[in-house]
Design an enzyme around this catalytic site. Sequence first.
Site, mmCIF file in Angstrom:
data_model
loop_
_atom_site.group_PDB
_atom_site.id
_atom_site.type_symbol
_atom_site.label_atom_id
_atom_site.label_comp_id
_atom_site.label_asym_id
_atom_site.label_seq_id
_atom_site.Cartn_x
_atom_site.Cartn_y
_atom_site.Cartn_z
ATOM 1 N N GLU A 3 36.102 54.758 31.752
ATOM 2 C CA GLU A 3 34.970 54.254 32.544
ATOM 3 C C GLU A 3 35.206 52.796 32.966
ATOM 4 O OE1 GLU A 3 31.275 55.264 30.297
ATOM 5 O OE2 GLU A 3 32.674 56.407 29.062
ATOM 6 N N HIS B 200 32.066 58.463 35.477
ATOM 7 C CA HIS B 200 32.202 58.972 34.114
ATOM 8 C C HIS B 200 33.056 60.243 34.087
ATOM 9 C CE1 HIS B 200 31.160 59.663 29.959
ATOM 10 N NE2 HIS B 200 30.330 58.653 29.954
#
Length: 346
Positions: free
Chosen positions: A313, A179
């Site tokens: 992501e 992330h």
Amino acid sequence: MKYWRQEFGTIDGQTIWQHWLENSQGYQMAVIDYGATITNLVLPDQAGQFKNVVIGYDNLADYIKQDAYFGATVGRVAGRIAQGTFKLDDQTYHAPINNGVNTNHGGPNSFESQIWQATVTEKSDAISVSFALTSPDGANGFPGNLQVTTTYTLTETNDWLVDYAATTDKKTLFNPTCHVYLNLTGDFDQTVDNHQLLINSDYYGEIQPDGLPTGRLALVENTAFDLNHARPLADAFNSQAEQNQLVNGYDHPFLLTKKNANVDAQLTEPTSGRSITITTEGNAIVIYTANGFGSEPNLTNQPIKPHEAVAIEAQMMPDAIHHPDFGNIVLDVDQAYHRQTKYHLN
Ligand code: G6D
């Protein structure tokens, strides 16, 4: 190639190390044991000025305080699981609800807040740090003792590799992601509005207001999600028609077409000339343009604000366990999971 480590803090008396990797051109990456979290990615601009281009803090306390998964390894399951409930072999499991009525990013206190054990491998043309974690059977409601490694590699050819590997002793779910939030200007008082984003995708995952995928794969053509040609993020942010398709920005999964083996996505910042090209073995990339923050500590002297970075992501589609055409995230006992994402640091 150079490696060194430095203390980054302690948790219950245990030292949290920050591992630094540097190649001969001066590109650097730093990762901490807490959450196997990327804290720094230092790249040159077209004038040769190096800057850190990932959202991060210089202290452990701020990482523990924030709840935006800055740079973190996310798992067991990135993205949302509808109502935290899923079935495997006729058995129903419940993960904790931590986002509206759903489970997000594997539930609370998951991979992002665990202390991973690092092992360093140094080669002449690449250095890797492998972070290992055992997620015990029943952790956040997920079955199986899951042995996970997250390996970050920096190479002399300016590639940053992220490799996930895992085994389990019971059938379970596994869909991790990194992330990391990027702002290629290296200035976190600027937004990423002028960043140009390309994603080779013909379908995006429609989401509900709470962020949960509806299950519908919608054509990107003539929408804010058509990024098959690089375009500034601001084009969608500033378009009245496209704003209505967004949630104060992007927070959407893009199903990758894989039509170009060398590029699944590319992020470019025109002023600095910095650019990152992403290819991944997963079937999706979630784009999150940091659309709002809670109580995250400031990154600079100014309060943190929306769109200061973009999280790219790479993963399998979110909530895939409930949508057969979203791909498979079930990991069985006889499988050795491996998935790689490559970020070429141009
Ligand atoms: C919000 O909906 C978004 C997620 O996609 C993101 O990963 C998280 O904030 C940090 O929940």
